[in-house]
Design a protein around this motif. Structure first.
Motif, PDB file in Angstrom:
ATOM      1  N   VAL A  34      -0.945  -0.814  -0.389  1.00  0.00           N
ATOM      2  CA  VAL A  34       0.411  -0.390  -0.719  1.00  0.00           C
ATOM      3  C   VAL A  34       1.051  -1.435  -1.622  1.00  0.00           C
ATOM      4  O   VAL A  34       0.825  -2.636  -1.453  1.00  0.00           O
ATOM      5  CB  VAL A  34       1.259  -0.177   0.562  1.00  0.00           C
ATOM      6  N   GLN A  35       1.794  -0.973  -2.610  1.00  0.00           N
ATOM      7  CA  GLN A  35       2.572  -1.869  -3.474  1.00  0.00           C
ATOM      8  C   GLN A  35       4.005  -1.383  -3.518  1.00  0.00           C
ATOM      9  O   GLN A  35       4.268  -0.198  -3.736  1.00  0.00           O
ATOM     10  CB  GLN A  35       2.003  -1.926  -4.894  1.00  0.00           C
TER      11      GLN A  35
ATOM     12  N   THR B 251       4.079   5.039   8.125  1.00  0.00           N
ATOM     13  CA  THR B 251       5.347   4.992   7.395  1.00  0.00           C
ATOM     14  C   THR B 251       5.418   3.754   6.512  1.00  0.00           C
ATOM     15  O   THR B 251       4.984   2.660   6.913  1.00  0.00           O
ATOM     16  CB  THR B 251       6.548   5.014   8.357  1.00  0.00           C
ATOM     17  N   TYR B 252       5.958   3.939   5.313  1.00  0.00           N
ATOM     18  CA  TYR B 252       6.088   2.862   4.332  1.00  0.00           C
ATOM     19  C   TYR B 252       7.511   2.926   3.764  1.00  0.00           C
ATOM     20  O   TYR B 252       7.964   3.993   3.342  1.00  0.00           O
ATOM     21  CB  TYR B 252       5.058   3.031   3.211  1.00  0.00           C
ATOM     22  N   TRP B 253       8.202   1.787   3.741  1.00  0.00           N
ATOM     23  CA  TRP B 253       9.610   1.748   3.359  1.00  0.00           C
ATOM     24  C   TRP B 253       9.829   0.690   2.286  1.00  0.00           C
ATOM     25  O   TRP B 253       9.290  -0.410   2.356  1.00  0.00           O
ATOM     26  CB  TRP B 253      10.479   1.382   4.567  1.00  0.00           C
ATOM     27  N   ASN B 254      10.663   1.027   1.311  1.00  0.00           N
ATOM     28  CA  ASN B 254      11.065   0.048   0.300  1.00  0.00           C
ATOM     29  C   ASN B 254      12.587   0.101   0.190  1.00  0.00           C
ATOM     30  O   ASN B 254      13.145   1.106  -0.266  1.00  0.00           O
ATOM     31  CB  ASN B 254      10.421   0.353  -1.050  1.00  0.00           C
ATOM     32  N   TYR B 255      13.251  -0.966   0.638  1.00  0.00           N
ATOM     33  CA  TYR B 255      14.714  -0.995   0.721  1.00  0.00           C
ATOM     34  C   TYR B 255      15.301  -1.725  -0.485  1.00  0.00           C
ATOM     35  O   TYR B 255      14.731  -2.693  -0.985  1.00  0.00           O
ATOM     36  CB  TYR B 255      15.163  -1.722   1.995  1.00  0.00           C
ATOM     37  N   ALA B 256      16.463  -1.267  -0.925  1.00  0.00           N
ATOM     38  CA  ALA B 256      17.204  -1.984  -1.960  1.00  0.00           C
ATOM     39  C   ALA B 256      17.837  -3.243  -1.367  1.00  0.00           C
ATOM     40  O   ALA B 256      18.143  -3.299  -0.174  1.00  0.00           O
ATOM     41  CB  ALA B 256      18.291  -1.088  -2.537  1.00  0.00           C
ATOM     42  N   GLU B 257      18.042  -4.251  -2.199  1.00  0.00           N
ATOM     43  CA  GLU B 257      18.765  -5.439  -1.748  1.00  0.00           C
ATOM     44  C   GLU B 257      20.212  -5.089  -1.415  1.00  0.00           C
ATOM     45  O   GLU B 257      20.787  -5.610  -0.457  1.00  0.00           O
ATOM     46  CB  GLU B 257      18.715  -6.519  -2.831  1.00  0.00           C
ATOM     47  N   LYS B 258      20.799  -4.195  -2.191  1.00  0.00           N
ATOM     48  CA  LYS B 258      22.180  -3.764  -1.971  1.00  0.00           C
ATOM     49  C   LYS B 258      22.240  -2.791  -0.798  1.00  0.00           C
ATOM     50  O   LYS B 258      21.497  -1.812  -0.759  1.00  0.00           O
ATOM     51  CB  LYS B 258      22.708  -3.092  -3.243  1.00  0.00           C
ATOM     52  N   LYS B 259      23.098  -3.029   0.140  1.00  0.00           N
ATOM     53  CA  LYS B 259      23.190  -2.179   1.324  1.00  0.00           C
ATOM     54  C   LYS B 259      23.723  -0.792   0.974  1.00  0.00           C
ATOM     55  O   LYS B 259      24.594  -0.631   0.128  1.00  0.00           O
ATOM     56  CB  LYS B 259      24.096  -2.844   2.372  1.00  0.00           C
TER      57      LYS B 259
ATOM     58  N   ARG C 131      12.978   1.170  -5.586  1.00  0.00           N
ATOM     59  CA  ARG C 131      12.831   2.447  -6.270  1.00  0.00           C
ATOM     60  C   ARG C 131      11.401   2.966  -6.384  1.00  0.00           C
ATOM     61  O   ARG C 131      11.194   4.076  -6.900  1.00  0.00           O
ATOM     62  CB  ARG C 131      13.435   2.351  -7.677  1.00  0.00           C
ATOM     63  N   ILE C 132      10.424   2.245  -5.912  1.00  0.00           N
ATOM     64  CA  ILE C 132       9.052   2.719  -6.099  1.00  0.00           C
ATOM     65  C   ILE C 132       8.144   2.215  -4.982  1.00  0.00           C
ATOM     66  O   ILE C 132       8.243   1.058  -4.558  1.00  0.00           O
ATOM     67  CB  ILE C 132       8.506   2.315  -7.490  1.00  0.00           C
ATOM     68  N   ILE C 133       7.287   3.101  -4.503  1.00  0.00           N
ATOM     69  CA  ILE C 133       6.216   2.758  -3.567  1.00  0.00           C
ATOM     70  C   ILE C 133       4.934   3.383  -4.109  1.00  0.00           C
ATOM     71  O   ILE C 133       4.910   4.558  -4.468  1.00  0.00           O
ATOM     72  CB  ILE C 133       6.466   3.303  -2.154  1.00  0.00           C
ATOM     73  N   THR C 134       3.858   2.601  -4.137  1.00  0.00           N
ATOM     74  CA  THR C 134       2.551   3.101  -4.545  1.00  0.00           C
ATOM     75  C   THR C 134       1.578   2.967  -3.386  1.00  0.00           C
ATOM     76  O   THR C 134       1.403   1.874  -2.839  1.00  0.00           O
ATOM     77  CB  THR C 134       2.011   2.311  -5.748  1.00  0.00           C
ATOM     78  N   LEU C 135       0.962   4.067  -3.013  1.00  0.00           N
ATOM     79  CA  LEU C 135      -0.087   4.063  -1.993  1.00  0.00           C
ATOM     80  C   LEU C 135      -1.419   4.371  -2.654  1.00  0.00           C
ATOM     81  O   LEU C 135      -1.532   5.316  -3.439  1.00  0.00           O
ATOM     82  CB  LEU C 135       0.188   5.104  -0.909  1.00  0.00           C
ATOM     83  N   GLU C 136      -2.417   3.582  -2.320  1.00  0.00           N
ATOM     84  CA  GLU C 136      -3.773   3.818  -2.806  1.00  0.00           C
ATOM     85  C   GLU C 136      -4.600   4.482  -1.720  1.00  0.00           C
ATOM     86  O   GLU C 136      -4.647   4.007  -0.582  1.00  0.00           O
ATOM     87  CB  GLU C 136      -4.437   2.507  -3.220  1.00  0.00           C
ATOM     88  N   PHE C 137      -5.233   5.590  -2.076  1.00  0.00           N
ATOM     89  CA  PHE C 137      -6.189   6.248  -1.211  1.00  0.00           C
ATOM     90  C   PHE C 137      -7.561   6.204  -1.883  1.00  0.00           C
ATOM     91  O   PHE C 137      -7.698   5.692  -2.985  1.00  0.00           O
ATOM     92  CB  PHE C 137      -5.747   7.683  -0.925  1.00  0.00           C
TER      93      PHE C 137
ATOM     94  N   VAL D 126      -0.814   7.714  -4.873  1.00  0.00           N
ATOM     95  CA  VAL D 126       0.462   8.422  -4.773  1.00  0.00           C
ATOM     96  C   VAL D 126       1.561   7.429  -5.137  1.00  0.00           C
ATOM     97  O   VAL D 126       1.635   6.334  -4.560  1.00  0.00           O
ATOM     98  CB  VAL D 126       0.707   8.985  -3.366  1.00  0.00           C
ATOM     99  N   VAL D 127       2.398   7.794  -6.092  1.00  0.00           N
ATOM    100  CA  VAL D 127       3.490   6.937  -6.545  1.00  0.00           C
ATOM    101  C   VAL D 127       4.803   7.682  -6.317  1.00  0.00           C
ATOM    102  O   VAL D 127       5.027   8.757  -6.888  1.00  0.00           O
ATOM    103  CB  VAL D 127       3.337   6.575  -8.038  1.00  0.00           C
ATOM    104  N   ASN D 128       5.649   7.127  -5.483  1.00  0.00           N
ATOM    105  CA  ASN D 128       6.951   7.708  -5.157  1.00  0.00           C
ATOM    106  C   ASN D 128       8.030   6.954  -5.926  1.00  0.00           C
ATOM    107  O   ASN D 128       8.149   5.733  -5.785  1.00  0.00           O
ATOM    108  CB  ASN D 128       7.193   7.600  -3.649  1.00  0.00           C
ATOM    109  N   VAL D 129       8.810   7.678  -6.728  1.00  0.00           N
ATOM    110  CA  VAL D 129       9.728   7.036  -7.680  1.00  0.00           C
ATOM    111  C   VAL D 129      11.139   7.608  -7.545  1.00  0.00           C
ATOM    112  O   VAL D 129      11.324   8.822  -7.441  1.00  0.00           O
ATOM    113  CB  VAL D 129       9.232   7.241  -9.126  1.00  0.00           C
ATOM    114  N   TYR D 130      12.112   6.711  -7.576  1.00  0.00           N
ATOM    115  CA  TYR D 130      13.514   7.104  -7.707  1.00  0.00           C
ATOM    116  C   TYR D 130      14.035   6.450  -8.980  1.00  0.00           C
ATOM    117  O   TYR D 130      14.397   5.277  -8.996  1.00  0.00           O
ATOM    118  CB  TYR D 130      14.309   6.663  -6.473  1.00  0.00           C
ATOM    119  N   THR D 131      14.056   7.212 -10.056  1.00  0.00           N
ATOM    120  CA  THR D 131      14.401   6.683 -11.372  1.00  0.00           C
ATOM    121  C   THR D 131      15.886   6.345 -11.456  1.00  0.00           C
ATOM    122  O   THR D 131      16.723   7.128 -11.007  1.00  0.00           O
ATOM    123  CB  THR D 131      14.040   7.713 -12.457  1.00  0.00           C
ATOM    124  N   PRO D 132      16.242   5.213 -12.046  1.00  0.00           N
ATOM    125  CA  PRO D 132      17.662   4.858 -12.193  1.00  0.00           C
ATOM    126  C   PRO D 132      18.426   5.881 -13.023  1.00  0.00           C
ATOM    127  O   PRO D 132      17.927   6.379 -14.035  1.00  0.00           O
ATOM    128  CB  PRO D 132      17.623   3.502 -12.918  1.00  0.00           C
TER     129      PRO D 132
END
Length: 251
Positions: free
Chosen positions: A76-77, A52-60, A90-96, A101-107
């Motif tokens: 992972v980046q 599991t890989y998580w990227n949290y916003a600063e804002k709760k 908003r973004i996690i990049t996994l290298e295989f 794989v780049v997971n994006v939540y665009t503003p």
């Protein structure tokens, strides 16, 4: 290989609405989430067999992304490495070994397009970032990209020409992205299929009437196109204002 992407509009909320049932049934090799609305330690999930890989916003209670994958990533980046874009998770990049794989939540450009300028800057940054990755190895990018690219991608295009997610500026950015060497996997298989949406407003029973937008995507490097096996939109899966989207690829 199966990949799934889903804007869950709050992971804690969707966990109470059958998330794990779909997760277990899908049995995806890679499962990407957007808009988890979490901080670290706010949820416990038992996901045997997944890293599991998580990227949290600063804002709760805002934004955020996660990836659950059966195969451990080589690296992972989190973020783009640009401070103004890396505060909202908003973004996690996994290298295989053979791909990213780049997971994006665009503003979202927001009501009245108050955030359109920021959004367009984000688009330039993400394109530059993904093109740099693509020079190293092929890319699978997925997520809520907050744009209906063509008129076929939403029910009422004429009424939404000046609305967030369907402005000429946002659509042009998507066109530029695809023209840079990438393929919209759903349109690869279904170039003319209408009424296929992944998001519906909560207002006025839009989902029941299928008045929606297709704003959730799997986009891949052009050289992966021959390996594509299928694409799907799981519009029958409830729990969020978005539904999951899926990609099958021979990797």
């Amino acid at each position: 290989m199966k990949l799934v992407s889903w804007n869950v509009n709050g992971l804690r909320a969707v966990m109470k609405k059958g998330f794990m049932d779909f997760f277990e049934t899908a049995d995806a090799d890679v499962f990407c989430l957007q808009e988890i609305k979490l901080q670290e330690g706010q949820i416990e999930m038992d996901l045997p067999g997944y890293h599991t890989y998580w990227n949290y916003a600063e804002k709760k209670g805002y934004s955020g992304t996660a990836i659950f994958t059966k195969q451990k990533a080589l690296s992972v980046q989190y973020g783009l490495g640009i401070d103004e874009h890396d505060r909202e998770g908003r973004i996690i990049t996994l290298e295989f070994e053979e791909y990213f794989v780049v997971n994006v939540y665009t503003p979202n450009s927001q009501h009245g397009l108050l955030r359109l300028d920021y959004r367009l800057g984000w688009e330039d940054a993400i394109l530059s970032y993904v093109r740099a990755l693509d020079r190293q190895k092929p890319v699978i990018l997925c997520g809520d990209l907050n744009v209906a690219h063509a008129e076929i991608d939403l029910r009422n295009p004429k009424a939404n020409l000046k609305n967030s997610g369907f402005t000429p500026e946002e659509r042009d950015k998507m066109s530029r992205f695809l023209a840079s060497g990438f393929v919209d996997s759903f349109r690869y298989f279904y170039p003319d299929q209408a009424d296929s949406y992944s998001w519906w407003s909560y207002r006025t029973n839009c989902r029941e009437r299928n008045i929606g937008w297709r704003i959730d995507y799997f986009i891949v490097s052009e050289r992966l196109a021959p390996k594509l096996q299928g694409a799907a939109i799981h519009s029958d899966v409830l729990g969020s204002d978005h539904c999951p989207v899926e990609l099958a690829i021979d990797l």
